[in-house]
Design a protein around this motif. Structure first.
Motif, PDB file in Angstrom:
ATOM      1  N   THR A  80       0.861  -1.185   0.000  1.00  0.00           N
ATOM      2  CA  THR A  80       0.000   0.000   0.000  1.00  0.00           C
ATOM      3  C   THR A  80       0.897   1.235   0.000  1.00  0.00           C
ATOM      4  N   GLY A  84       3.058   1.220  -3.712  1.00  0.00           N
ATOM      5  CA  GLY A  84       2.213   0.023  -3.768  1.00  0.00           C
ATOM      6  C   GLY A  84       2.244  -0.675  -5.118  1.00  0.00           C
ATOM      7  N   ASP A 115       3.414  -6.159   4.512  1.00  0.00           N
ATOM      8  CA  ASP A 115       3.308  -4.864   3.848  1.00  0.00           C
ATOM      9  C   ASP A 115       4.220  -3.838   4.528  1.00  0.00           C
ATOM     10  N   PRO A 117       4.704  -0.067   3.810  1.00  0.00           N
ATOM     11  CA  PRO A 117       4.514   1.199   3.081  1.00  0.00           C
ATOM     12  C   PRO A 117       5.725   2.104   3.284  1.00  0.00           C
TER      13      PRO A 117
ATOM     14  N   SER B 125      -7.394   7.128  -0.417  1.00  0.00           N
ATOM     15  CA  SER B 125      -6.141   6.397  -0.202  1.00  0.00           C
ATOM     16  C   SER B 125      -4.927   7.337  -0.303  1.00  0.00           C
ATOM     17  N   ASP B 127      -2.565   7.254  -2.390  1.00  0.00           N
ATOM     18  CA  ASP B 127      -2.003   7.372  -3.742  1.00  0.00           C
ATOM     19  C   ASP B 127      -1.898   8.822  -4.183  1.00  0.00           C
TER      20      ASP B 127
END
Lengths: 423, 305
Positions: A80, A84, A115, A117, B125, B127
């Motif tokens: 993520t 990601g 995971d 990040p 999110s 992103d």
């Protein structure tokens, strides 16, 4: 040491009730303090045991794991957050490798995922390392994916004798130099920045015939290392180099762009955030500069960096260029119909291949069981893979835990956004 | 000289954005004496709304309607939704605390800022979204004459920011609601006694300030090509600095402050190093505070007895 130890001051008191009560209060207080001390010491011991797994388990012979049981391989990568896309590409190839290679090596393997990040720094990788070290069924780790996570966890894995094989950590100082950041239980199946920087620079000199290059670093180890390596090569070839440096948090590059001379041909821009390379390239165009952006593996993302004419280097080529990969790619595509083939995933297949091969050898040597996870570590370095997914034959260098004859590949972005291999 | 002109243009782009966000700070502060720290997050939400509008219209590569129409719609949707968000923040977070000690709404404003940041993280999110402006408007289109290189997107940003600022100044000076705003800012109780609907005036200030922030969000998305959930923090802080440098509560002051901060950043990056950008910006704040504690255009506070 327990809380019920006799306190030398704990003697009968022959006084009036007030004093007695007062004294009892004091006793209670002392007991409470003693208990608190015991608890604190116990907590400290427990903490040390967690921090240094070998302190608790070092002398005990590790429980042997039967190769007939289900063994675990862990993958540690950012699934993520901003990176990601990289982690998910790696995971898809790791899953495919485990699925297809189990029968070949006669093993039962389950892939466990962790995971990390990138936005959260090394903490998630450290927590995962503790977890996998404690789980005796985990016999190898694929990753960590990023160099920072490798540097933060390699000691933990080493002390537990757990092989960790990264398909994407390229920082030079992990495996080379006086102060290596990774241990001898760390391996990588792709070349490091010691190859990337000079090979990018060599391409600029030989193919692009540059005379003036601007190099920008982002004040963190990855880009500074790459920038230094490229700069040294360019200077040795008498190319004029203008070095700039900016914070990794910069989003407006327009004033840096203003400083790019009109006769510079290339801006070497080793960012880890592909969108920065995109913005920088756009701002070059806005200000009518003719220099092209040249990014490293950190900016390799066809989704985010797609400015036509720019260059990107990466540790993996387009694997469909090798005929023997056809069945492999077809099988992977069947499992991942929505994904497109890119550069970050395939080396992970290779890393799993190396890991399973080493596990198999450890099992054979141990008569059907892995007596110590270190047996896997010892075997990794001996692995040779013919028809390697990234081309040619794979083997490790005899001097370091890097691949022998690793190279980097250079792509140019086409007007339709695709990456074309040019060097 | 070439570099100087180019850096000035870079600074003006950035400065217009800061000025727009700073106006929201100043409007609200002028009327409520409240530092609305959620302003940066309103700007971030506006940017997201602009981005989603673009995506809904087919994305930058293949928009379903003409480019000019896409841009107008992006500004409209982002501005309006940011405005509504601003009004909602006022209604639910600040109005219940209007008569509380001043520290309470201040802390609430900080909380609101984090709340919106986390909401964006949950909804959208972590992103980073790219607007892909280069596919919508080619970065090389624009004016390229002699030493002057300015892209169409930047012209658009500077011109529309200037338009919004002039419109706001005229609105506050000439309309009835604008006059009401000034009256409430001067003395809320007296204004109320004169029959001005204070609640409505405050809501209007929040709405207008937030619309400007939303528009700024779209501009940044277009120029710097990216939208993400943490983008409001630094921009909000810089805009707040701009508002204070110009004299908080003063509308021309916020514009001046924004442009000054933008230019200071561009010149620092161009002539010194991007590393020292923030040092210079916040150094400027300290100097202004020492020399003119009320800000460049601020008037000394009148002690009301």
């Amino acid at each position: 040491l327990t809380g019920q130890q006799v306190d030398p001051n704990d003697v009968e008191y022959d006084g009036n009730q007030y004093l007695e009560q007062h004294h009892k209060g004091g006793q209670r207080m002392k007991r409470a303090i003693a208990l608190a001390l015991v608890a604190a010491i116990a907590a400290m011991l427990a903490a040390t045991a967690v921090a240094r797994p070998t302190a608790a388990t070092g002398s005990d012979a590790q429980q042997a794991v039967s190769c007939k049981s289900t063994l675990k391989i862990a993958i540690v990568t950012p699934l993520t957050g901003g990176a990601g896309f990289l982690g998910n590409a790696q995971l898809s190839w790791a899953k495919y490798a485990v699925k297809t290679l189990q029968s070949k090596y006669g093993l039962k393997v389950r892939l466990v995922t962790g995971d990390t990040p990138v936005e959260q720094g090394p903490a998630p990788a450290q927590a995962l390392a503790q977890k996998y070290v404690a789980d005796k069924a985990v016999v190898a780790v694929i990753g960590p994916a990023t160099s920072g996570a490798v540097a933060a966890t390699s000691k933990t894995y080493f002390q537990a004798g757990l092989a960790h094989i990264s398909p994407s950590a390229t920082r030079t100082s992990l495996t080379q130099g006086a102060a290596k950041e990774a241990t001898s239980a760390f391996f990588r199946v792709v070349g490091g920045d010691y190859i990337q920087g000079p090979s990018d620079a060599k391409y600029m000199v030989d193919k692009l015939k540059v005379t003036k290059v601007v190099i920008i670093d982002f004040q963190e180890p990855y880009s500074v290392g790459l920038a230094d390596a490229a700069q040294a090569y360019l200077k040795s070839k008498n190319v004029t180099v203008i070095r700039e440096s900016t914070s990794v948090k910069t989003t407006d590059f327009s004033s840096l762009v203003t400083k790019v001379p009109n006769d510079a041909q290339i801006v070497f821009f080793p960012t880890q955030q592909p969108e920065d390379a995109q913005t920088f390239g756009q701002q070059l165009l806005e200000q009518g500069k003719r220099a092209k952006v040249f990014g490293g593996d950190g900016s390799n993302s066809p989704e985010k960096f797609k400015l036509a004419g720019s260059y990107v280097s990466n540790f993996a080529p387009d694997i469909s260029g090798f005929a023997y990969n056809k069945a492999l790619i077809d099988g992977w595509k069947k499992d991942n119909p929505k994904s497109s083939l890119e550069s970050f995933g395939p080396p992970t297949y290779g890393a799993v291949q190396v890991a399973m091969n080493a596990i198999k050898r450890a099992c054979t040597a141990g008569n059907g069981q892995i007596k110590d996870r270190r047996d896997v570590v010892r075997n990794v370095k001996r692995i040779v893979v013919k028809n390697w997914i990234l081309g040619g034959d794979f083997r490790f260098s005899t001097k370091t835990n890097d691949p022998l004859n690793a190279r980097f590949y250079i792509f140019q972005i086409q007007s339709n956004g695709s990456y074309k291999l040019v060097g | 000289v070439d570099t100087f002109i180019q850096l000035t243009l870079n600074g003006l782009t950035l400065g217009s954005v800061y000025a727009l966000i700073a106006l929201g700070y100043s409007l609200v502060y002028g009327i409520l004496k409240l530092l609305n720290f959620a302003q940066g997050e309103v700007y971030m939400m506006g940017a997201f709304m602009g981005y989603f509008t673009l995506v809904a219209l087919g994305g930058a590569a293949s928009p379903a309607v003409p480019v000019a129409f896409v841009l107008v719609l992006m500004f409209l949707v982002a501005g309006l939704s940011a405005g509504v968000l601003g009004v909602a923040i006022e209604r639910f977070a600040y109005r219940p605390l209007r008569d509380a000690p001043r520290i309470a709404p201040l802390i609430t404003a900080l909380g609101m800022s984090f709340f919106l940041q986390s909401t964006a993280l949950l909804l959208f999110s972590a992103d980073v979204r790219n607007m892909d402006t280069s596919e919508l408007i080619s970065p090389s289109t624009g004016i390229h004459v002699g030493p002057l290189d300015i892209s169409l997107v930047r012209i658009l940003v500077i011109v529309s920011a200037a338009f919004l600022m002039v419109a706001l100044a005229r609105f506050v000076a000439q309309t009835k609601l604008g006059k009401a705003m000034r009256a409430v800012a001067y003395d809320r109780e007296a204004a109320e006694m004169m029959g001005i609907d204070v609640d409505r005036t405050i809501v209007a200030a929040f709405f207008i300030g937030s619309v400007l922030a939303g528009a700024a969000g779209v501009m940044v998305g277009l120029v710097f090509d990216r939208v993400w959930h943490l983008m409001g923090f630094t921009a909000g802080l810089k805009a707040f600095t701009a508002a204070v440098v110009g004299g908080i509560g003063n509308i021309p002051g916020a514009m001046l402050g924004g442009l000054l901060i933008g230019l200071a950043e561009a010149f620092t990056a161009g002539y010194i190093s991007t590393t020292f950008q923030n040092l210079i910006v916040f150094g400027l704040l300290i100097v202004v505070m020492l020399v003119r504690p009320t800000g460049l255009l601020g008037s000394p506070a009148i002690e009301k007895v």
